[in-house]
Design a protein around this motif. Structure first.
Motif, mmCIF file in Angstrom:
data_model
loop_
_atom_site.group_PDB
_atom_site.id
_atom_site.type_symbol
_atom_site.label_atom_id
_atom_site.label_comp_id
_atom_site.label_asym_id
_atom_site.label_seq_id
_atom_site.Cartn_x
_atom_site.Cartn_y
_atom_site.Cartn_z
ATOM 1 N N THR A 127 8.092 43.817 -75.401
ATOM 2 C CA THR A 127 8.011 42.382 -75.133
ATOM 3 C C THR A 127 8.913 41.971 -73.975
ATOM 4 N N ALA A 128 10.125 42.547 -73.905
ATOM 5 C CA ALA A 128 11.032 42.222 -72.803
ATOM 6 C C ALA A 128 10.464 42.699 -71.472
ATOM 7 N N PHE A 129 9.861 43.904 -71.467
ATOM 8 C CA PHE A 129 9.268 44.441 -70.234
ATOM 9 C C PHE A 129 8.107 43.562 -69.779
ATOM 10 N N CYS A 173 1.267 52.528 -84.034
ATOM 11 C CA CYS A 173 2.061 51.334 -84.317
ATOM 12 C C CYS A 173 2.937 50.922 -83.134
ATOM 13 N N MET A 174 3.351 51.891 -82.326
ATOM 14 C CA MET A 174 4.180 51.567 -81.159
ATOM 15 C C MET A 174 3.450 50.621 -80.206
ATOM 16 N N MET A 175 2.121 50.748 -80.140
ATOM 17 C CA MET A 175 1.341 49.876 -79.276
ATOM 18 C C MET A 175 0.718 48.707 -80.026
ATOM 19 N N TRP A 176 0.539 48.864 -81.333
ATOM 20 C CA TRP A 176 -0.116 47.814 -82.109
ATOM 21 C C TRP A 176 0.840 46.669 -82.443
ATOM 22 N N THR A 177 2.030 46.990 -82.920
ATOM 23 C CA THR A 177 2.932 45.941 -83.410
ATOM 24 C C THR A 177 3.389 44.936 -82.347
ATOM 25 N N PRO A 178 3.485 45.292 -81.053
ATOM 26 C CA PRO A 178 3.848 44.254 -80.079
ATOM 27 C C PRO A 178 2.769 43.191 -79.878
ATOM 28 N N THR A 179 1.536 43.444 -80.343
ATOM 29 C CA THR A 179 0.445 42.508 -80.082
ATOM 30 C C THR A 179 0.725 41.125 -80.657
ATOM 31 N N MET A 180 1.248 41.077 -81.884
ATOM 32 C CA MET A 180 1.476 39.784 -82.522
ATOM 33 C C MET A 180 2.547 38.962 -81.807
ATOM 34 N N PRO A 181 3.756 39.487 -81.579
ATOM 35 C CA PRO A 181 4.743 38.670 -80.854
ATOM 36 C C PRO A 181 4.320 38.343 -79.432
ATOM 37 N N GLU A 183 7.584 40.405 -70.427
ATOM 38 C CA GLU A 183 8.080 39.114 -69.956
ATOM 39 C C GLU A 183 8.725 39.234 -68.581
ATOM 40 N N LYS A 184 9.503 40.274 -68.381
ATOM 41 C CA LYS A 184 10.167 40.481 -67.092
ATOM 42 C C LYS A 184 9.143 40.661 -65.978
ATOM 43 N N ARG A 185 8.042 41.350 -66.285
ATOM 44 C CA ARG A 185 6.985 41.581 -65.297
ATOM 45 C C ARG A 185 5.991 40.424 -65.228
ATOM 46 N N GLN A 186 6.207 39.388 -66.039
ATOM 47 C CA GLN A 186 5.300 38.240 -66.112
ATOM 48 C C GLN A 186 3.867 38.725 -66.398
ATOM 49 N N ALA A 187 3.760 39.635 -67.355
ATOM 50 C CA ALA A 187 2.475 40.269 -67.653
ATOM 51 C C ALA A 187 2.176 40.232 -69.144
ATOM 52 N N ILE A 188 2.447 39.116 -69.790
ATOM 53 C CA ILE A 188 2.221 39.023 -71.234
ATOM 54 C C ILE A 188 0.745 39.183 -71.563
ATOM 55 N N ARG A 189 -0.121 38.515 -70.811
ATOM 56 C CA ARG A 189 -1.565 38.618 -71.059
ATOM 57 C C ARG A 189 -2.058 40.045 -70.851
ATOM 58 N N ALA A 190 -1.625 40.694 -69.790
ATOM 59 C CA ALA A 190 -2.037 42.074 -69.536
ATOM 60 C C ALA A 190 -1.527 43.005 -70.623
ATOM 61 N N GLN A 212 12.217 32.677 -71.982
ATOM 62 C CA GLN A 212 12.723 33.724 -72.881
ATOM 63 C C GLN A 212 11.896 33.844 -74.162
ATOM 64 N N ILE A 213 10.758 33.155 -74.207
ATOM 65 C CA ILE A 213 10.046 33.054 -75.477
ATOM 66 C C ILE A 213 9.542 34.406 -75.961
ATOM 67 N N ALA A 214 9.093 35.291 -75.052
ATOM 68 C CA ALA A 214 8.651 36.620 -75.486
ATOM 69 C C ALA A 214 9.824 37.428 -76.020
#
Length: 398
Positions: free
Chosen positions: A72-74, A116-124, A76-83, A331-333
Motif C-alpha cells: 500500500t505504501a509503494f 495472499c501476499m497479492m490478494w490481501t492488499p486489494t481491500m485496503p 501510494e508513493k507511486r500514485q498508482a493505487i488504481r493500477a 496518506q490515506i493508503a
C-alpha cells in the motif's frame, strides 16, 4: 464559476466513479462471500485437519501485517493505487487457480501464502481509492460499500446452494470463477487524480505512527473485528456437525449481511460520534458471541446473526469515518495499510489460537472472542474524548 456545460460533465464523472467502484466492490466481495464461509469447508473436504485449517486460515491475516503495508505504501508513493488494484486482482485469480491444484497441507500452505501476499492488499487499496473519491466528490462511504456486502451475501447464498449440489472438493473453482470476474471489474475503475492539496512525501508515514489516538482507533477496531475470526473459520464446519444444511448455513450468513447492508445504507444519517459507533459494535459483538457459544436454537441463532450489522458493519462505519477525519488524504493508503496490518497481526494470532482452542473446547472458543470484543469496546470508549477533542486537519480531505 462553472459553466452549464461543465456541470453535467462533473456529474457524469462522479457517477462513473461511483458505479465502477460499486461494481468492483461487488465482484471483490463475491470472492469473499464464497471464500470466507466455504474455503475451510473445502480444506476439510480434501483432508486437511483442524489444526492445519487454523494455520492456513491465518495466512491472509499474516500477510496483512507483513507484506501488505509495503504494497500500500509503494502504491501510494507511486500514485498508482488504481493500477495496484488491477494487478492485485489478476494475481489473486491466478493464485487461487494454483491453490485449487494442491492437495498436501505444506504445498497448499506455500501456494496460498503467495496468493495472499497479492490478494490481501486489494481491500485496503480499494478502500483508499474509495475514500479519496469520497473526499473529492462529496460521496458517502456506506452507500458505496453496501454493494460489496450485497455481493458477499449473493456469493455466499450461491455457494451454499452449490454445497448441497456439487462435491465440496470442487468449491475452490467457484472462488476462482468470482476472482476472474473481479479481474474484469477492476478494468472498469475510473482514473482518480490526486487531490489538489498535497503535502511533501518525505517522512509522510511518521506522524500517523506517532499519533496515540490513531493507534487507539485501529487497535480497538482490530480487537472487535478479530473477535469474528473463530466464527469465520469454524461456524460452517460446526453448524454442519449440528446437522444444519449448506443452504441454511448460507441463509444464516446472508441474514448477517442483510443487516450489514441496512447499516451501510443508513450510515449517512447517523448522528453519533464515530467512536461511539465502534463501541456499540463491540458491545453487540460480546452479546453475539455469548449467544453463539451456547448452541442456541435456529431462531435465536438467526437473531444473533442479525447482530453482524452492528458487530461488523457499525464498527467499519465508525472506523472509516475516524480514518477520514484523522488521516490526511495523501496518506490515506498508508493509514489503511497500518489499519490492515494491525488487523492482520491480531487476526493471525487469533486464527492460529482459535484452531487449537476449537480443537479442545469446541463452541466455547466464542467466549474468548467475546472477551476480545469487550477489550476493543473499552479501549475506544476510553479514547473517545481525545478523538472528539482534536478536529480534522485541513489536509485530511474528508
Amino acid at each position: 464559476m462553472q459553466s452549464e456545460s461543465q456541470i453535467p460533465i462533473a456529474a457524469a464523472t462522479k457517477r462513473r466513479f461511483a458505479v465502477s467502484l460499486a461494481v468492483f466492490y461487488s465482484a471483490f466481495f463475491a470472492v469473499l462471500g464464497t471464500h470466507v464461509p466455504f474455503f475451510p469447508v473445502w480444506l476439510k473436504a480434501i483432508g486437511i485437519d483442524a489444526v492445519w485449517i487454523g494455520i492456513i486460515a491465518a495466512l491472509p491475516a499474516i500477510t496483512r501485517f507483513t507484506t501488505l503495508p509495503q504494497v500500500t505504501a509503494f502504491a501510494e508513493k507511486r500514485q498508482a493505487i488504481r493500477a495496484a488494484i488491477m494487478v492485485s486482482a489478476l494475481a489473486t485469480a491466478i493464485g487461487f487457480t494454483a491453490v485449487g491444484l494442491q492437495q498436501q497441507p505444506l504445498a497448499l500452505f506455500l501456494v496460498y501464502a503467495l496468493t495472499c501476499m497479492m490478494w490481501t492488499p486489494t481491500m485496503p487499496l480499494t478502500d483508499a481509492y474509495a475514500l479519496r473519491g469520497v473526499a473529492r466528490y462529496g460521496l458517502d462511504y456506506g452507500p458505496l460499500r453496501l454493494w460489496g456486502s450485497a455481493a458477499f451475501a449473493a456469493g455466499s447464498l450461491a455457494c451454499g446452494y452449490l454445497v448441497d449440489v456439487i462435491a465440496p472438493r470442487d468449491l475452490i473453482w467457484v472462488i476462482v470463477a468470482w476472482a476472474v470476474v473481479a479481474v474484469a471489474a477492476s478494468l472498469l475503475l475510473q482514473p482518480l487524480d490526486d487531490l489538489r492539496h498535497r503535502t511533501p512525501e518525505r517522512h509522510a508515514g511518521k506522524p500517523l505512527l506517532r499519533d496515540a489516538t490513531f493507534w487507539a482507533v485501529i487497535a480497538s477496531a482490530a480487537l472487535i473485528q478479530s473477535s469474528h475470526i473463530a466464527f469465520y473459520t469454524f461456524s460452517a464446519i460446526n453448524w454442519q456437525l449440528q446437522g444444519i444444511s449448506g443452504l441454511t448455513i448460507a441463509v444464516l450468513w446472508t441474514l448477517g449481511i442483510m443487516a450489514e447492508i441496512v447499516v451501510f445504507a443508513l450510515s449517512p444519517r447517523f448522528s453519533l460520534q464515530p467512536s461511539t459507533l465502534i463501541a456499540i459494535g463491540g458491545v453487540i459483538a460480546v452479546l453475539r458471541w455469548i449467544v453463539t457459544a451456547s448452541e442456541p436454537p435456529l431462531v435465536l441463532l438467526a437473531i444473533a446473526q442479525l447482530g453482524h450489522g452492528f458487530s461488523f458493519g457499525l464498527t467499519i462505519v465508525g472506523t472509516m469515518n475516524l480514518l477520514v477525519q484523522r488521516v490526511p488524504s495523501h496518506q490515506i493508503a498508508r493509514g489503511q495499510g497500518y489499519y490492515a496490518a494491525c488487523n492482520g497481526l491480531l487476526g493471525a494470532a487469533t486464527s492460529i489460537a482459535s484452531g487449537a482452542i476449537y480443537a479442545r473446547i469446541g463452541d466455547n472458543v466464542y467466549y474468548v472472542m467475546a472477551a476480545m470484543a469487550a477489550a476493543g469496546a473499552i479501549l475506544i470508549w476510553s479514547a473517545r474524548h481525545r478523538l472528539t477533542a482534536q478536529p480534522q486537519s485541513e489536509a485530511s480531505g474528508g
